[in-house]
Design a protein around this motif. Structure first.
Motif, PDB file in Angstrom:
ATOM      1  N   ILE A 120      61.198   9.809 -35.381  1.00  0.00           N
ATOM      2  CA  ILE A 120      62.493  11.113 -35.759  1.00  0.00           C
ATOM      3  C   ILE A 120      61.936  12.158 -36.103  1.00  0.00           C
ATOM      4  O   ILE A 120      62.024  13.002 -35.612  1.00  0.00           O
ATOM      5  CB  ILE A 120      64.154  10.722 -35.638  1.00  0.00           C
ATOM      6  CG1 ILE A 120      65.065   9.602 -34.689  1.00  0.00           C
ATOM      7  CG2 ILE A 120      64.309  11.234 -35.108  1.00  0.00           C
ATOM      8  CD1 ILE A 120      65.779   8.736 -34.463  1.00  0.00           C
ATOM      9  N   ALA A 121      62.210  12.148 -37.336  1.00  0.00           N
ATOM     10  CA  ALA A 121      61.354  12.138 -38.309  1.00  0.00           C
ATOM     11  C   ALA A 121      61.250  11.559 -39.274  1.00  0.00           C
ATOM     12  O   ALA A 121      60.871   9.719 -39.596  1.00  0.00           O
ATOM     13  CB  ALA A 121      62.428  13.738 -38.967  1.00  0.00           C
ATOM     14  N   LYS A 122      60.192  12.306 -40.622  1.00  0.00           N
ATOM     15  CA  LYS A 122      59.450  11.458 -41.417  1.00  0.00           C
ATOM     16  C   LYS A 122      60.141  11.195 -42.644  1.00  0.00           C
ATOM     17  O   LYS A 122      60.615  11.423 -43.602  1.00  0.00           O
ATOM     18  CB  LYS A 122      58.800  12.679 -42.270  1.00  0.00           C
ATOM     19  CG  LYS A 122      57.132  13.076 -41.326  1.00  0.00           C
ATOM     20  CD  LYS A 122      56.363  11.814 -40.981  1.00  0.00           C
ATOM     21  CE  LYS A 122      54.935  11.599 -40.477  1.00  0.00           C
ATOM     22  NZ  LYS A 122      54.209  10.723 -40.278  1.00  0.00           N
ATOM     23  N   GLY A 123      61.112  10.410 -41.805  1.00  0.00           N
ATOM     24  CA  GLY A 123      62.238   9.804 -43.184  1.00  0.00           C
ATOM     25  C   GLY A 123      62.970  11.061 -42.814  1.00  0.00           C
ATOM     26  O   GLY A 123      63.930  11.721 -42.295  1.00  0.00           O
ATOM     27  N   GLU A 135      72.699  15.999 -35.854  1.00  0.00           N
ATOM     28  CA  GLU A 135      73.618  15.042 -35.310  1.00  0.00           C
ATOM     29  C   GLU A 135      72.842  14.862 -33.641  1.00  0.00           C
ATOM     30  O   GLU A 135      73.091  13.448 -33.361  1.00  0.00           O
ATOM     31  CB  GLU A 135      75.318  15.940 -34.239  1.00  0.00           C
ATOM     32  CG  GLU A 135      75.629  15.427 -33.665  1.00  0.00           C
ATOM     33  CD  GLU A 135      77.060  16.446 -32.510  1.00  0.00           C
ATOM     34  OE1 GLU A 135      77.575  15.724 -31.289  1.00  0.00           O
ATOM     35  OE2 GLU A 135      77.211  17.849 -33.057  1.00  0.00           O
ATOM     36  N   GLU A 136      72.044  15.547 -33.822  1.00  0.00           N
ATOM     37  CA  GLU A 136      71.194  15.162 -32.359  1.00  0.00           C
ATOM     38  C   GLU A 136      70.301  13.855 -32.687  1.00  0.00           C
ATOM     39  O   GLU A 136      70.094  12.656 -31.754  1.00  0.00           O
ATOM     40  CB  GLU A 136      69.860  15.870 -32.010  1.00  0.00           C
ATOM     41  CG  GLU A 136      69.352  16.081 -31.272  1.00  0.00           C
ATOM     42  CD  GLU A 136      68.062  17.048 -31.163  1.00  0.00           C
ATOM     43  OE1 GLU A 136      67.408  16.816 -30.051  1.00  0.00           O
ATOM     44  OE2 GLU A 136      68.360  18.542 -31.423  1.00  0.00           O
ATOM     45  N   ALA A 141      68.365   8.331 -32.504  1.00  0.00           N
ATOM     46  CA  ALA A 141      68.304   7.148 -33.259  1.00  0.00           C
ATOM     47  C   ALA A 141      69.235   5.630 -32.859  1.00  0.00           C
ATOM     48  O   ALA A 141      68.605   4.595 -32.362  1.00  0.00           O
ATOM     49  CB  ALA A 141      68.797   7.005 -35.036  1.00  0.00           C
ATOM     50  N   LEU A 142      70.395   6.068 -32.900  1.00  0.00           N
ATOM     51  CA  LEU A 142      71.530   5.129 -31.670  1.00  0.00           C
ATOM     52  C   LEU A 142      71.010   4.591 -30.972  1.00  0.00           C
ATOM     53  O   LEU A 142      71.394   3.686 -30.068  1.00  0.00           O
ATOM     54  CB  LEU A 142      72.748   5.535 -31.492  1.00  0.00           C
ATOM     55  CG  LEU A 142      73.575   6.036 -33.028  1.00  0.00           C
ATOM     56  CD1 LEU A 142      75.080   6.463 -32.506  1.00  0.00           C
ATOM     57  CD2 LEU A 142      74.032   3.691 -33.531  1.00  0.00           C
ATOM     58  N   ILE A 221      80.856   8.113 -36.860  1.00  0.00           N
ATOM     59  CA  ILE A 221      79.252   8.498 -36.090  1.00  0.00           C
ATOM     60  C   ILE A 221      79.130   9.426 -37.303  1.00  0.00           C
ATOM     61  O   ILE A 221      78.150   9.490 -37.846  1.00  0.00           O
ATOM     62  CB  ILE A 221      79.098   8.414 -34.571  1.00  0.00           C
ATOM     63  CG1 ILE A 221      78.240   8.941 -34.185  1.00  0.00           C
ATOM     64  CG2 ILE A 221      80.326   9.649 -34.799  1.00  0.00           C
ATOM     65  CD1 ILE A 221      76.974   9.264 -32.607  1.00  0.00           C
ATOM     66  N   GLU A 222      80.137   9.785 -37.362  1.00  0.00           N
ATOM     67  CA  GLU A 222      79.779  10.940 -38.796  1.00  0.00           C
ATOM     68  C   GLU A 222      79.537  10.702 -40.348  1.00  0.00           C
ATOM     69  O   GLU A 222      78.746  11.458 -40.679  1.00  0.00           O
ATOM     70  CB  GLU A 222      80.961  11.693 -39.175  1.00  0.00           C
ATOM     71  CG  GLU A 222      81.715  12.028 -37.706  1.00  0.00           C
ATOM     72  CD  GLU A 222      83.421  13.442 -38.149  1.00  0.00           C
ATOM     73  OE1 GLU A 222      84.015  13.776 -37.009  1.00  0.00           O
ATOM     74  OE2 GLU A 222      83.718  12.348 -39.059  1.00  0.00           O
ATOM     75  N   ILE A 223      79.750   8.962 -40.349  1.00  0.00           N
ATOM     76  CA  ILE A 223      79.787   8.168 -41.767  1.00  0.00           C
ATOM     77  C   ILE A 223      77.894   8.585 -41.522  1.00  0.00           C
ATOM     78  O   ILE A 223      77.272   8.177 -42.474  1.00  0.00           O
ATOM     79  CB  ILE A 223      80.605   7.464 -42.032  1.00  0.00           C
ATOM     80  CG1 ILE A 223      81.501   7.618 -42.130  1.00  0.00           C
ATOM     81  CG2 ILE A 223      79.939   6.853 -42.952  1.00  0.00           C
ATOM     82  CD1 ILE A 223      83.065   6.590 -42.199  1.00  0.00           C
TER      83      ILE A 223
END
Length: 340
Positions: A120-123, A135-136, A141-142, A221-223
């Motif tokens: 998704i990204a480098k960490g 959020e995206e 990831a989910l 999901i916010e946490i």
């Protein structure tokens, strides 16, 4: 109907050729498996193990004993069959996959039959300074975790076990635990891969800073978005997938249990599909398990991660299913019952 079904299964268990309750926790697991799969003949003969890997921006705060390069090196070790989890899966002939969710130093050009490259990204970002994920990114990831496990279930897996790899993720898991349980940070942090007293003190400081920064995060999901890791989010998605597909899921140690904790925040009923494998030697794990009101199957002093404890506990779960499926009843065996 579920209550009636549970009563039926409990009656079957009670009438096996044994004293009432004499198989202890195995009886509890057998009942759980039957309820999850909605059958009196549950099957857990096709387990599948997934290791989710990702790096953590919080490492910029010097909370990790090992350098971040170790995350990528350990992914390579998994692929080369050199890790503890490989050895444990080999003993039981359990297939496994490794998912790169965003390992900073990993060469994404590497291909391997065991590797799923979904970076998704480098960490993640440093959650003591900003949100760990957008959020995206969190939703992505989910979704990755959900889709990959859904595919394995469709291909025949009937028991999922989860593990993780990511330098810094004990700090991330401790932050998630502190936020959700409202326990003092000091009760949630531990030595991780080998932090000394000063390292643990540093963890406590950055987590407290992060909890103030993200005080407004309320929902699961916010946490997760504010404090989580890509690999933890992947495990959350996997757990929710298991719930939606009537599949039991083995929860490993401290990090995987933090994912379970988040999953329960998002879907409380997902707890019924979780089997907690072991109590980690990581400081906060027993308190986390107590908060969730669950009892792990094993206590072997492990704190390795990778899903090692989850895989070690699989034969116990399979034995529970086997006695329910194969053990004779008093009537079948023509053995006199106590009350006969």
């Amino acid at each position: 109907m579920k209550t009636e079904f549970k009563t039926k299964i409990q009656s079957i268990i009670d009438n096996k050729t044994k004293p009432l309750g004499s198989l202890g926790v195995l009886e509890t697991i057998a009942l759980q498996l039957a309820v999850i799969q909605n059958t009196d003949k549950p099957k857990v003969d096709a387990p599948f193990h997934t290791v989710f890997a990702g790096d953590h921006g919080i490492c910029s705060q010097n909370v990790n004993a090992f350098p971040q390069e170790v995350s990528a090196q350990m992914v390579g070790n998994f692929l080369n069959q050199g890790a503890a989890i490989n050895a444990f899966c080999d003993v039981q002939l359990i297939a496994m996959q490794v998912v790169n969710m965003g390992v900073k130093h990993f060469d994404e050009n590497i291909t391997h039959k065991m590797l799923i490259n979904k970076p998704i990204a480098k960490g993640t970002e440093d959650f003591s300074q900003t949100q760990a994920m957008t959020e995206e990114q969190c939703k992505k990831a989910l979704n990755i975790g959900h889709k990959l496990i859904s595919l394995q279930i469709k291909e025949g897996a009937n028991l999922i076990s989860l593990g993780e790899m990511g330098i810094g993720n004990t700090t991330t898991a401790a932050a998630l635990m502190a936020k959700i349980t409202d326990l003092d940070v000091e009760q949630c942090t531990g030595m991780g891969t080998g932090s000394d007293a000063q390292g643990i003190k540093r963890k406590n400081e950055v987590i407290k800073q992060a909890l103030v920064l993200h005080a407004e995060a309320k929902t699961g999901i916010e946490i997760l978005q504010c404090l989580g890791g890509f690999e933890i989010a992947g495990m959350v998605g996997a757990i929710l997938c298991c719930y939606e597909n009537n599949t039991p899921v083995m929860i490993d140690g401290f990090i995987a249990s933090a994912a379970a904790l988040v999953a329960m925040q998002m879907q409380p009923e997902s707890k019924q599909n979780m089997i907690f494998a072991h109590c980690s030697n990581e400081n906060g794990h027993k308190k986390m398990l107590d908060f969730m009101q669950v009892t792990p199957l094993l206590d072997l002093g492990l704190r390795l991660g990778e899903g090692t404890g989850a895989v070690l506990a699989i034969p116990i779960v399979q034995s529970a299913a086997s006695f329910l499926n194969n053990m004779a009843s008093f009537d079948d065996a023509q053995v006199s019952n106590k009350d006969a």
